[in-house]
Design a protein around this motif. Structure first.
Motif, PDB file in Angstrom:
ATOM      1  N   PHE A 155       1.171  -1.109  -0.491  1.00  8.62           N
ATOM      2  CA  PHE A 155       0.008   0.251   0.400  1.00  8.62           C
ATOM      3  C   PHE A 155       0.594   1.151  -0.145  1.00  8.62           C
ATOM      4  CE2 PHE A 155      -3.293  -3.239   1.984  1.00  8.62           C
ATOM      5  CZ  PHE A 155      -3.693  -3.351   1.087  1.00  8.62           C
TER       6      PHE A 155
ATOM      7  N   ALA B 173       2.472   1.636  -3.389  1.00  7.29           N
ATOM      8  CA  ALA B 173       1.263   2.283  -4.209  1.00  7.29           C
ATOM      9  C   ALA B 173       0.857   3.577  -4.395  1.00  7.29           C
ATOM     10  CB  ALA B 173      -0.084   1.331  -4.053  1.00  7.29           C
TER      11      ALA B 173
ATOM     12  N   ILE C 147      -0.099   0.412  -8.883  1.00 10.05           N
ATOM     13  CA  ILE C 147      -0.994  -1.243  -7.839  1.00 10.05           C
ATOM     14  C   ILE C 147      -0.494  -2.207  -8.282  1.00 10.05           C
ATOM     15  CG2 ILE C 147      -3.010  -2.620  -8.097  1.00 10.05           C
ATOM     16  CD1 ILE C 147      -4.327  -0.272  -8.429  1.00 10.05           C
TER      17      ILE C 147
ATOM     18  N   SER D 167       2.563  -4.258  -6.699  1.00 11.91           N
ATOM     19  CA  SER D 167       2.095  -5.805  -5.250  1.00 11.91           C
ATOM     20  C   SER D 167       3.195  -6.682  -5.884  1.00 11.91           C
ATOM     21  CB  SER D 167       0.820  -5.849  -6.338  1.00 11.91           C
ATOM     22  OG  SER D 167      -0.082  -5.111  -6.436  1.00 11.91           O
TER      23      SER D 167
ATOM     24  N   SER E 184      -4.916  -5.215 -10.641  1.00  7.01           N
ATOM     25  CA  SER E 184      -5.254  -5.316  -9.317  1.00  7.01           C
ATOM     26  C   SER E 184      -5.675  -6.510  -8.606  1.00  7.01           C
ATOM     27  CB  SER E 184      -6.851  -5.031  -9.855  1.00  7.01           C
ATOM     28  OG  SER E 184      -7.590  -5.174 -10.397  1.00  7.01           O
TER      29      SER E 184
ATOM     30  N   MET F 176      -2.961  -8.156  -6.825  1.00  2.00           N
ATOM     31  CA  MET F 176      -2.661  -7.084  -5.459  1.00  2.00           C
ATOM     32  C   MET F 176      -3.366  -8.286  -4.772  1.00  2.00           C
ATOM     33  SD  MET F 176      -3.793  -3.664  -4.108  1.00  2.00           S
ATOM     34  CE  MET F 176      -2.197  -3.087  -4.668  1.00  2.00           C
ATOM     35  N   SER F 177      -4.967  -8.928  -4.869  1.00  4.31           N
ATOM     36  CA  SER F 177      -6.006  -9.446  -4.619  1.00  4.31           C
ATOM     37  C   SER F 177      -5.676 -10.409  -4.372  1.00  4.31           C
ATOM     38  CB  SER F 177      -7.349  -9.922  -5.733  1.00  4.31           C
ATOM     39  OG  SER F 177      -7.535  -8.005  -5.984  1.00  4.31           O
TER      40      SER F 177
ATOM     41  N   MET G 137      -3.350 -10.314  -1.566  1.00  2.00           N
ATOM     42  CA  MET G 137      -4.103  -9.871  -0.177  1.00  2.00           C
ATOM     43  C   MET G 137      -4.985 -11.078   0.755  1.00  2.00           C
ATOM     44  SD  MET G 137      -5.791  -5.951  -0.538  1.00  2.00           S
ATOM     45  CE  MET G 137      -6.723  -6.280  -1.979  1.00  2.00           C
TER      46      MET G 137
ATOM     47  N   PRO H 108     -10.400   1.121 -10.269  1.00  2.00           N
ATOM     48  CA  PRO H 108      -9.172   0.717  -8.553  1.00  2.00           C
ATOM     49  C   PRO H 108      -9.499   0.393  -7.791  1.00  2.00           C
ATOM     50  CG  PRO H 108      -8.670   2.361  -9.349  1.00  2.00           C
ATOM     51  CD  PRO H 108      -9.646   2.254 -10.424  1.00  2.00           C
ATOM     52  N   ALA H 109     -10.409   1.531  -7.015  1.00  2.00           N
ATOM     53  CA  ALA H 109     -10.601   2.044  -5.370  1.00  2.00           C
ATOM     54  C   ALA H 109     -11.444   0.103  -5.877  1.00  2.00           C
ATOM     55  CB  ALA H 109     -11.415   3.265  -5.477  1.00  2.00           C
TER      56      ALA H 109
ATOM     57  N   ILE I 166      -9.352  -3.034  -5.576  1.00  2.00           N
ATOM     58  CA  ILE I 166      -9.131  -3.072  -3.619  1.00  2.00           C
ATOM     59  C   ILE I 166      -9.660  -3.087  -2.593  1.00  2.00           C
ATOM     60  CG2 ILE I 166      -7.302  -1.613  -2.272  1.00  2.00           C
ATOM     61  CD1 ILE I 166      -6.330   0.153  -4.782  1.00  2.00           C
ATOM     62  N   PHE I 167     -10.657  -1.760  -2.073  1.00  2.00           N
ATOM     63  CA  PHE I 167     -10.940  -1.932  -1.053  1.00  2.00           C
ATOM     64  C   PHE I 167     -12.610  -3.345  -1.386  1.00  2.00           C
ATOM     65  CE2 PHE I 167      -9.493   1.756  -0.969  1.00  2.00           C
ATOM     66  CZ  PHE I 167      -8.465   1.474   0.493  1.00  2.00           C
TER      67      PHE I 167
END
Length: 435
Positions: free
Chosen positions: A12, A15, A29, A33, A292, A295-296, A299, A341-342, A345-346
């Protein structure tokens, strides 16, 4: 320190640092990642896994709906649909205070519900309405603020690309249910803007200079019916099980192309330019989705969402407070990050927390997209804010103050959507799309 915490900090912070120095969102991102993945895998394994996740993240049939809906929006933007919807909106809102401002809101809701793009709505509707409002002595800052505040309704009223992205990331969430869930919040957003616009217009004495005769009203409505029928064809077909959301997007392309040719606003010579613009926009969105997905995976592998959830629960066990914290985080993030992208990510961070407390993923999706849609009208990024200012020929500093009352009332609607589940869930439940 736990390895998951180190990975999260690298990912984070990396990024945000790359974003701060001006790197594209997708590069920020993806690169951060990859660096985080190297902390848990060997270099060759990290590179190979990242490449695999890029392809796996895009191997989704529903994602095909995004380029088709983008193309449909571009075709309508160039095919004479906007002006017909504006004329229809003017007929529907001519009796309200500040009729031209109200027309802008209604037209944005109609055009947004067809194109699925807030930026396209702000450009198309604002570009046509701004000169008309200026001619009738409307304050340019007020006109731009109304256009900017109402344009994001198209991100909630289906079809919505943001909701399609959320459905893909969330997993087993019905796109049809999300589409239905977006109607009432999107309409409430539009009505709240109309309320403030009417109040300000009444104080300033904005009235209609010309009236529409009965025969003209009939012609206007008949002229707009083919454009409005796209909503019936696309959404009705999805709900009726005639075709999927992806198939509906392709049908929307054919329908909007035929409509543009029939209106004689679209020519064969225009198509290469439209296709190129669609390809560029699609490439940006798809590349962000691909980056992304790395990143997923990081996580999920390091259980970062569970770590964040435990951190929130150690702070408070009240779900009402947790929802408020989520809203604050998303509002801040939305000011400097695009919705797509938000969402990517969230969603994997906040969705497990909400489902743990019994919140339906459909309601969470609407809350998430609603929140991030607000970011499109706030500086420093705000794509709809910049577009609305450009077509309204006004600088950003001049529109911020007139925009504040609209922002305040939209925040009230956001709190209603967050804490009153029936606002989002009533239509999907009535149609049997969710339990």
């Amino acid at each position: 320190m736990d390895i998951a915490v180190i990975v999260a900090l690298v990912m984070f912070c990396g990024a945000f640092f790359l974003l701060f120095i001006g790197a594209p969102i997708s590069i920020s991102i993806g690169l951060s990642s990859l660096c985080a993945m190297m902390l848990i895998l060997p270099f060759d394994g990290a590179v190979l896994t990242s490449a695999q996740r890029v392809f796996v993240g895009l191997d989704s049939f529903p994602l095909l709906a995004i380029p088709f809906f983008i193309l449909a929006g571009n075709l309508m933007n160039n095919g004479g649909v906007a002006i017909r919807l504006i004329n229809c909106a003017k007929m529907l809102s001519n009796f309200l205070p500040g009729p031209l401002a109200q027309t802008t809101v209604v037209a944005n809701m109609l055009f947004g519900s067809i194109s699925g793009s807030g930026v396209a709505s702000a450009a198309a509707i604002g570009g046509i309405m701004s000169p008309i409002q200026k001619k009738e002595n409307y304050d340019p800052a007020f006109s731009a603020a109304v256009n900017i505040a109402s344009a994001p309704t198209g991100m909630l009223i289906p079809p919505s690309n943001s909701l399609i992205v959320y459905a893909t990331i969330a997993g087993s969430v019905s796109i049809s249910a999300l589409f239905m869930a977006g109607y009432i919040p999107g309409i409430l957003w539009g009505l709240s803007v109309m309320l403030i616009a009417g109040f300000i217009a009444r104080r300033r004495g904005y009235v209609a200079i010309s009236t529409t005769k009965k025969g003209e009203r009939r012609r206007t409505l008949l002229d707009a019916i083919p454009s409005l029928m796209m909503i019936v064809v696309v959404i009705g077909g999805i709900l009726g099980g005639v075709f999927t959301a992806t198939e509906a997007s392709a049908i929307a392309v054919v329908y909007s192309m035929v409509l543009g040719f029939c209106y004689r606003n679209l020519k064969m010579a225009d198509l290469p330019t439209i296709f190129l613009a669609t390809a560029k926009m699609t490439a940006i969105v798809i590349f962000m989705l691909a980056a992304s997905s790395i990143m997923s995976w990081v996580m999920a592998f390091t259980k970062i969402p569970a770590l964040i959830a435990s951190g929130l629960l150690s702070f408070t066990d009240s779900f009402l407070v947790i929802l408020l914290i989520m809203n604050l985080v998303l509002l801040v993030v939305g000011t400097f990050m695009d919705p797509t992208p938000a969402v990517l990510i969230f969603t994997p961070i906040f969705l497990p927390i909400c489902t743990q407390f019994g919140m339906d993923p459909v309601q969470f999706g609407i809350m998430l997209v609603f929140n991030l849609s607000l970011g499109t009208i706030t500086p420093p990024v705000g794509p709809i804010l910049f577009t609305g200012c450009k077509v309204g020929n006004i600088n950003i500093e001049g529109v911020i103050k007139p925009l504040l009352p609209f922002f305040a009332v939209i925040l009230v609607v956001l709190m209603m959507v967050t804490y009153i589940p029936s606002i989002s869930m009533a239509l999907p439940q009535a149609m049997g799309l969710v339990k």
